[in-house]
Design an enzyme around this catalytic site. Structure first.
Site, PDB file in Angstrom:
ATOM      1  N   ASP A 179      -2.396   2.018   2.113  1.00 24.31           N
ATOM      2  CA  ASP A 179      -0.969   2.194   1.840  1.00 24.31           C
ATOM      3  C   ASP A 179      -0.176   1.706   3.045  1.00 24.31           C
ATOM      4  O   ASP A 179      -0.745   1.339   4.085  1.00 24.31           O
ATOM      5  CB  ASP A 179      -0.631   3.651   1.483  1.00 24.31           C
ATOM      6  N   ASP A 185      -0.661  13.012  -1.692  1.00 23.96           N
ATOM      7  CA  ASP A 185      -0.602  12.571  -0.306  1.00 23.96           C
ATOM      8  C   ASP A 185       0.773  12.882   0.277  1.00 23.96           C
ATOM      9  O   ASP A 185       1.756  12.976  -0.454  1.00 23.96           O
ATOM     10  CB  ASP A 185      -0.849  11.068  -0.211  1.00 23.96           C
ATOM     11  N   ARG A 213      -3.983   4.415  -4.550  1.00 27.22           N
ATOM     12  CA  ARG A 213      -4.069   3.514  -3.391  1.00 27.22           C
ATOM     13  C   ARG A 213      -5.203   2.519  -3.569  1.00 27.22           C
ATOM     14  O   ARG A 213      -5.057   1.331  -3.258  1.00 27.22           O
ATOM     15  CB  ARG A 213      -4.300   4.333  -2.116  1.00 27.22           C
ATOM     16  N   TYR A 234       1.543   8.301 -13.146  1.00 27.59           N
ATOM     17  CA  TYR A 234       2.171   7.963 -11.875  1.00 27.59           C
ATOM     18  C   TYR A 234       3.079   6.748 -12.038  1.00 27.59           C
ATOM     19  O   TYR A 234       2.809   5.857 -12.858  1.00 27.59           O
ATOM     20  CB  TYR A 234       1.115   7.610 -10.821  1.00 27.59           C
TER      21      TYR A 234
END
Length: 304
Positions: free
Chosen positions: A83, A41, A175, A69
């Site tokens: 988010d 993103d 997310r 991540y």
């Protein structure tokens, strides 16, 4: 000069993954194939493999890699995009967040599950990207997709913010995980920050920012930043093919154990390497019922 290999690029927050590909495309000879593996993103940073030339054939094997991540979730806030860039739908006081309590919540996500992709995502439905539909005020039904979380650890708590690390399969939306974590905690949650620290053999500590790659290209040294195809998929086990079997492999013939050095693989995909280490093909181990024609069949051949 033809370029073939993979760049371990460190994407900065802000540009889209497509923006980064376009920037690299301006650095390479015309008609060079360029693409990325694993979309990030715009708000996210971290490892973004960019494949050039014949190495674009590697995409299926990179997309199926495990990914790691480092994320930060903000408890007490729910948004439409899941988010902090989105429109706030609800806010409440999350109460005290402890590292031990956070780890107990995170542990519930371990293992296999089904996750529904968020509306603000790049997936296509009937030819339209979900995020385009979402911005037009249209919500469509999405099918849940199987995912697996291999490891997840709470790292640090600061007020309503929790930093955690997660290793997961392709198709896992962090997310959505943050949103679900906030629901489980009781106050809601959304993603505050995200960095991909690993994708298969690509590691953040080895990644180069776009500016460094542009500098190398300006000096005529872009090839120095390229990982050879064999190294770009180093997460797959390797077999070294005997020279007399290479030509048959290039013509699509399955290999038998006498055609390579070392023990035969058990299952899954393997790298098939020439004596000097160059990638000849990616192969797949055939099930016992199909081994009358060979043991390892080429899945994708890379030529000479």
């Amino acid at each position: 000069m033809k370029l073939s290999g993979a760049l371990n690029l460190r994407k900065a927050p802000g540009p889209t993954s497509h923006d980064v590909v376009e920037a690299i495309r301006r650095l390479v000879p015309p008609r060079t194939k360029v693409g990325h593996a694993g979309t990030l993103d715009p708000m996210a940073e971290g490892v973004l493999p960019i494949c050039l030339g014949a190495a674009t054939k590697l995409f299926p094997y990179l997309l199926d890699c495990r990914k790691t991540y480092r994320a930060v979730v903000r408890f007490g806030r729910v948004t439409d995009t899941l988010d902090v860039t989105g429109r706030v739908l609800a806010e409440r006081e999350p109460g005290e967040i402890t590292l031990e309590g956070a780890q107990r919540l995170l542990a519930t996500f371990l293992g296999e599950s089904v996750q529904v992709p968020p509306m603000y995502s790049a997936l296509k439905v009937s030819g339209a990207r979900l995020h385009e539909l979402a911005r037009a005020g249209v919500e469509v039904e999405r099918k849940g997709r199987p995912i697996e979380v291999f490891a997840i650890w709470a790292l640090e708590v600061e007020g309503p913010l929790l930093a955690f690390e997660v290793t997961c399969t392709r198709g896992t939306y962090i997310r959505s995980l943050c949103h679900d974590l906030g629901t489980l905690q009781g106050s809601g949650g959304c993603l505050e920050a995200l960095a991909r620290t690993a994708l298969g053999p690509f590691r953040l500590e080895d990644a180069r920012p776009l500016e460094a790659i542009q500098r190398l290209a300006g000096e005529g040294r872009l090839a120095e930043a390229l990982l050879p195809p064999a190294e770009a998929i180093a997460h797959l086990p390797a077999l070294t093919v005997r020279p007399e079997a290479e030509e048959r492999l290039r013509h699509g013939a399955a290999l038998r154990p006498r055609d390579w050095a070392g023990d035969p693989p058990g299952e899954g995909r393997v790298r098939l390497l020439a004596q000097g280490g160059a990638l000849l093909a990616v192969g797949r181990v055939l099930p016992p019922a199909e081994r009358a024609r060979g043991w390892v069949a080429p899945d994708r051949v890379f030529g000479e």
